[in-house]
Design a protein around this motif. Sequence first.
Motif, PDB file in Angstrom:
ATOM      1  N   SER A  47       0.825  -1.212   0.000  1.00  0.00           N
ATOM      2  CA  SER A  47       0.000   0.000   0.000  1.00  0.00           C
ATOM      3  C   SER A  47       0.862   1.266   0.000  1.00  0.00           C
ATOM      4  O   SER A  47       0.550   2.234  -0.692  1.00  0.00           O
TER       5      SER A  47
ATOM      6  N   ASP B 223      -5.414   2.438   4.889  1.00  0.00           N
ATOM      7  CA  ASP B 223      -5.474   2.937   3.524  1.00  0.00           C
ATOM      8  C   ASP B 223      -6.086   4.334   3.476  1.00  0.00           C
ATOM      9  O   ASP B 223      -5.660   5.173   2.703  1.00  0.00           O
TER      10      ASP B 223
ATOM     11  N   GLU C 298      -4.170  -3.445  -5.881  1.00  0.00           N
ATOM     12  CA  GLU C 298      -3.368  -4.125  -4.857  1.00  0.00           C
ATOM     13  C   GLU C 298      -4.149  -5.306  -4.307  1.00  0.00           C
ATOM     14  O   GLU C 298      -5.273  -5.149  -3.847  1.00  0.00           O
TER      15      GLU C 298
HETATM   16 MG   LIG Z   1      -2.007  -3.062   1.904  1.00  0.00          MG
END
Ligand SMILES: [Mg+2]
Length: 348
Positions: free
Chosen positions: A72, A108, A157
């Motif tokens: 991330s 995130d 991702e």
């Molecule tokens: Mg991640």
Amino acid sequence: MDPISGRFMRKQITADQLVDGILKGDRLALSRAISRVEDDGESARSILEALYPHTGKAHLIGVTGAPGTGKSTLVTALARQYRQLGQTVAVLAVDPTSPFTGGALLGDRVRMTALSGDKGVFIRSMATRGDLGGVSVATSDTLLLLDAAGFDRVIVETVGVGQAEVEIAGIAHTTLVVDAPGLGDEVQAIKAGVMEIADLFVVNKADHTGVERTVSALEMMLEQKRGGFRQMRHHGEWMKVDLPPDKQDGDQWTIPVLKSIATTNEGIEPLQNQIEAHREWLLSSGQWAVREQMRIARTVEKLIQRELARRLAAALPAGRLSELILAASRRQISPYEAARQLVKGMRD
Ligand SMILES: [Mg+2]
Ligand SMILES: Nc1nc2c(ncn2[C@@H]2O[C@H](COP(=O)(O)OP(=O)(O)O)[C@@H](O)[C@H]2O)c(=O)[nH]1
């Protein structure tokens, strides 16, 4: 209007309005369409069909690897790099292990703020359901929406667990596998299936000790694999693909092993350069078209499976299934006999 559910209000917006909105770059319309894909693939169907002719332009970049390797962070840094070059970027974080309100998502969100306020970036997290073909149908449908919305680069991702990481290679044009030192035995850290799907390797956390060991372990594995040129197979059959005559012998891509420190932006520019080089190679070798066709083949296959499963469920004689299962559990009939009777009793 309806204080009880935002969902009710969402249904007030027609599919046509969402399609128009997405094509005009309306982020809210895009978000709503993604929610429909997540809620129920069927209500999104007409949106996806209307947008399909507007897709095929985005470069789809898959990023996978074990949890905690820094995917991330790396993706955020890459997105920033693309923005500096004036490219628009969408990021889709798919995490089948974390529920929608889970910690990974919060992380995130925090990272998102680094890019927030920039209209050229769109970041979305989604959890996936485990229904038949659920992981990749919802994901690839969402990628289709992002592609239609006109993003130049779409990064997805996926956490490197189970099937998701291998499926991502079927969806992306370019697959980036992220590793990090200190995950124990280097060769163990990268599972065999992952070796097959990587177009690029990145050893992130290059500020940690053991980075050179991880890099050389990967290079050694790649060396062993070389000579076995990546072939396109589908159900064990060679896939027939439409290659332009001048692109038939397809020169090879040499898989690079790069290093990065995502937290301080080190190695991000070379990484982005390599991703672009891979894109150029895909286009010049004809592999772009090959991957596109493989992806469509998988999608069609998934849709057929889903449709057949639905028909099967509808066609099974009501009540018969539980009766026969009970009979089999009492050893009155065998499971084979139960299956035979069910198939025989199916309507058309
Ligand atoms: Mg991640
Ligand atoms: N030291 C160091 N830490 C990093 C690096 N990249 C990411 N991290 C940290 O590693 C942790 C996991 O990162 P994350 O991006 O969430 O990993 P993911 O699970 O693969 O998506 C976070 O605390 C990051 O700040 C790096 O290059 N060096």
